[in-house]
Design an enzyme around this catalytic site. Structure first.
Site, PDB file in Angstrom:
ATOM      1  N   ARG A  52      -0.057   5.744   1.990  1.00 52.39           N
ATOM      2  CA  ARG A  52      -1.233   4.339   0.107  1.00 52.39           C
ATOM      3  C   ARG A  52      -1.440   2.878   1.173  1.00 52.39           C
ATOM      4  O   ARG A  52      -2.497   1.788   0.726  1.00 52.39           O
ATOM      5  CB  ARG A  52      -0.126   3.881  -0.617  1.00 52.39           C
ATOM      6  CG  ARG A  52      -1.605   3.330  -1.833  1.00 52.39           C
ATOM      7  CD  ARG A  52      -1.360   3.198  -3.044  1.00 52.39           C
ATOM      8  NE  ARG A  52       0.679   2.458  -3.133  1.00 52.39           N
ATOM      9  CZ  ARG A  52       1.511   2.747  -4.384  1.00 52.39           C
ATOM     10  NH1 ARG A  52       0.381   3.470  -5.598  1.00 52.39           N
ATOM     11  NH2 ARG A  52       2.010   2.544  -4.691  1.00 52.39           N
ATOM     12  N   ARG A 105      -8.640 -12.712  12.811  1.00 52.76           N
ATOM     13  CA  ARG A 105      -8.780 -13.177  14.143  1.00 52.76           C
ATOM     14  C   ARG A 105      -7.389 -13.841  14.383  1.00 52.76           C
ATOM     15  O   ARG A 105      -7.289 -13.827  15.901  1.00 52.76           O
ATOM     16  CB  ARG A 105     -10.110 -13.466  15.116  1.00 52.76           C
ATOM     17  CG  ARG A 105     -10.883 -11.503  14.505  1.00 52.76           C
ATOM     18  CD  ARG A 105     -12.483 -12.050  15.179  1.00 52.76           C
ATOM     19  NE  ARG A 105     -13.048 -13.653  15.179  1.00 52.76           N
ATOM     20  CZ  ARG A 105     -14.439 -13.869  15.301  1.00 52.76           C
ATOM     21  NH1 ARG A 105     -14.895 -13.154  16.052  1.00 52.76           N
ATOM     22  NH2 ARG A 105     -14.623 -15.455  14.944  1.00 52.76           N
ATOM     23  N   LYS A 151      -3.541  -1.555  -2.501  1.00 50.52           N
ATOM     24  CA  LYS A 151      -2.433  -2.946  -3.439  1.00 50.52           C
ATOM     25  C   LYS A 151      -2.022  -4.231  -2.318  1.00 50.52           C
ATOM     26  O   LYS A 151      -1.202  -4.227  -1.604  1.00 50.52           O
ATOM     27  CB  LYS A 151      -1.353  -1.911  -3.544  1.00 50.52           C
ATOM     28  CG  LYS A 151      -0.280  -2.181  -4.441  1.00 50.52           C
ATOM     29  CD  LYS A 151       0.563  -1.059  -5.079  1.00 50.52           C
ATOM     30  CE  LYS A 151       1.878  -1.370  -5.344  1.00 50.52           C
ATOM     31  NZ  LYS A 151       2.173  -2.041  -6.300  1.00 50.52           N
ATOM     32  N   GLU A 184      -5.393   0.889 -16.914  1.00 47.39           N
ATOM     33  CA  GLU A 184      -4.545   1.082 -16.157  1.00 47.39           C
ATOM     34  C   GLU A 184      -3.871   0.328 -16.842  1.00 47.39           C
ATOM     35  O   GLU A 184      -4.566  -0.173 -17.855  1.00 47.39           O
ATOM     36  CB  GLU A 184      -4.345   1.484 -14.422  1.00 47.39           C
ATOM     37  CG  GLU A 184      -4.482  -0.368 -14.105  1.00 47.39           C
ATOM     38  CD  GLU A 184      -3.999   0.017 -12.668  1.00 47.39           C
ATOM     39  OE1 GLU A 184      -3.238   0.993 -12.525  1.00 47.39           O
ATOM     40  OE2 GLU A 184      -4.904  -0.596 -11.639  1.00 47.39           O
TER      41      GLU A 184
HETATM   42  N1  PXG Z   1      -1.136   0.319 -11.487  1.00 52.06           N
HETATM   43  C1  PXG Z   1      -0.326  -0.632 -10.761  1.00 52.06           C
HETATM   44  C2  PXG Z   1      -1.501  -1.932 -10.851  1.00 52.06           C
HETATM   45  C3  PXG Z   1      -0.081  -1.016  -9.818  1.00 52.06           C
HETATM   46  O1  PXG Z   1       0.435  -2.173  -9.840  1.00 52.06           O
HETATM   47  C4  PXG Z   1       1.167   1.415 -10.488  1.00 52.06           C
HETATM   48  C5  PXG Z   1       0.129   1.124 -11.419  1.00 52.06           C
HETATM   49  C6  PXG Z   1       1.848   2.282 -10.152  1.00 52.06           C
HETATM   50  O2  PXG Z   1       1.860   2.721  -9.117  1.00 52.06           O
HETATM   51  P1  PXG Z   1       3.554   3.604  -8.414  1.00 52.06           P
HETATM   52  O3  PXG Z   1       3.196   3.941  -7.243  1.00 52.06           O
HETATM   53  O4  PXG Z   1       4.876   3.058  -8.670  1.00 52.06           O
HETATM   54  O5  PXG Z   1       3.219   4.914  -9.694  1.00 52.06           O
HETATM   55  C7  PXG Z   1       1.290  -0.314 -10.078  1.00 52.06           C
HETATM   56  C8  PXG Z   1       2.610  -0.548  -9.395  1.00 52.06           C
HETATM   57  C9  PXG Z   1       6.621  -4.433 -11.165  1.00 52.06           C
HETATM   58  C10 PXG Z   1       5.519  -3.833 -10.490  1.00 52.06           C
HETATM   59  O6  PXG Z   1       7.388  -5.219 -10.958  1.00 52.06           O
HETATM   60  C11 PXG Z   1       5.021  -3.180 -10.282  1.00 52.06           C
HETATM   61  C12 PXG Z   1       3.730  -2.539  -9.708  1.00 52.06           C
HETATM   62  C13 PXG Z   1       3.684  -3.547  -8.551  1.00 52.06           C
HETATM   63  C14 PXG Z   1       4.131  -4.703  -8.601  1.00 52.06           C
HETATM   64  C15 PXG Z   1       5.366  -4.753  -9.421  1.00 52.06           C
HETATM   65  O7  PXG Z   1       6.728  -3.315 -12.588  1.00 52.06           O
HETATM   66  N2  PXG Z   1       3.495  -1.036  -9.891  1.00 52.06           N
END
Ligand code: PXG
Length: 292
Positions: A52, A105, A151, A184
């Site tokens: 990812r 750049r 991300k 989500e």
């Molecule tokens: N949706 C979003 C927008 C995320 O940022 C998830 C779903 C879950 O993905 P994973 O790969 O973890 O199953 C995320 C990821 C926190 C925190 O502190 C959580 C995320 C990102 C940044 C901070 O809770 N989760």
């Protein structure tokens, strides 16, 4: 000696783990991150997290200065330096130091940061009794503007939505797509159970391809639970039999009230419990060993 942080090829004490004010990660949110966990001496689904991260870097035309193998070694080395077996891991790649203009750049070398910390677990009552959610008014990134699957270090709309949940006194909230479909939550993916089927929004709605989401889909299929990716709106959430969220921090956590409506009987349901147990078992057995 405090926590050791990996910063551009070196382990440094957390007090010395600093980046430049000219880093475009800071100036423009130009960069990427991953939140990863280690359980019981193993890093959970590390290849998937790295895929990812590197796919996001490809989309942003950002060349990560380490191969995936080198990144894996850097991460394992950081965990060992901190003597961690259970950890929350934050990997960050920024565009690096440039000038005050947007042009990447001008940033010759991306920065790589790996922070490994002991994990602050969610309160047990979240799992026992379930979460209350609201639907946030802040919409998820429109995928026509920025792919929500990247991300990136731009998390402002999720942060605005998070502030709405805090204001409402709840721990998480649903974010809709610009056309009103459930996408989500602010940091978790969402699932419904309706008529014995498991349903989660498809990735094209504009959500993160969660690593936990993928694992739960696999586990559900192994358990013979019919699973599909379908668009739905909040009214389908209200009338679902069960609702739960998935994420690296949350794992699998039931949601029992949404916008004041009890979901099903307002208690964590059997499918959620089964999948949570299966997921917890998976975290204990699957993963890249830290100490070979
Ligand atoms: N949706 C979003 C927008 C995320 O940022 C998830 C779903 C879950 O993905 P994973 O790969 O973890 O199953 C995320 C990821 C926190 C925190 O502190 C959580 C995320 C990102 C940044 C901070 O809770 N989760």
């Amino acid at each position: 000696m405090g926590l050791q942080v990996y910063l551009d090829g070196r382990l440094v004490d957390q007090q010395d783990a600093k980046v430049s004010v000219f880093d475009h990660g800071l100036l423009y949110g130009d960069g990427l991150f991953e939140g990863i966990r280690a359980y019981n001496g193993r890093v959970f689904r590390l290849p998937q997290h790295l895929d990812r991260l590197y796919n996001g870097a490809k989309a942003l035309r950002l060349d990560i200065p380490l191969s995936k193998e080198e990144m894996t070694e850097a991460l394992l080395q950081t965990l060992r330096a901190n003597e961690l077996t259970d950890a929350y891991i934050r990997m960050v790649v920024t565009r690096g130091v440039g000038d005050l203009g947007l042009d990447p750049r001008k940033c010759p070398k991306p920065s790589v940061i790996i922070i490994t910390a002991s994990i602050a677990l969610y309160p047990e009552e979240f799992y026992e009794h379930g979460l209350r959610l609201i639907t946030c008014s802040t919409r998820r990134n429109d995928p026509a503007a920025l792919d929500a699957g990247i991300k990136s270090l731009n998390y402002l709309n999720n942060i605005l939505a998070k502030m709405e949940t805090t204001e409402a006194g709840v721990p998480e909230g649903i974010m809709l797509s610009t056309d009103g479909y459930v996408a989500e939550c602010t940091g978790d993916n969402i699932f419904l159970v309706a008529d014995g089927r498991l349903i989660t929004p498809p990735l094209h709605v504009g959500n993160l391809a969660g690593i936990t989401r993928e694992a739960v889909i696999e586990l559900a299929r192994e358990q013979g639970i019919e699973t599909s990716e379908e668009l739905f709106r909040t009214k389908e959430v209200y009338s679902a039999d069960e609702c739960f969220l998935t994420g690296t921090a949350a794992e699998v956590v039931p949601a029992v009230v949404v916008d004041g409506r009890a979901i099903g009987d307002g208690k964590p349901g059997p499918v959620t419990k089964t999948l949570r147990e299966a997921f917890v078992a998976l975290t204990q057995s699957d993963g890249t060993p830290i100490y070979p």
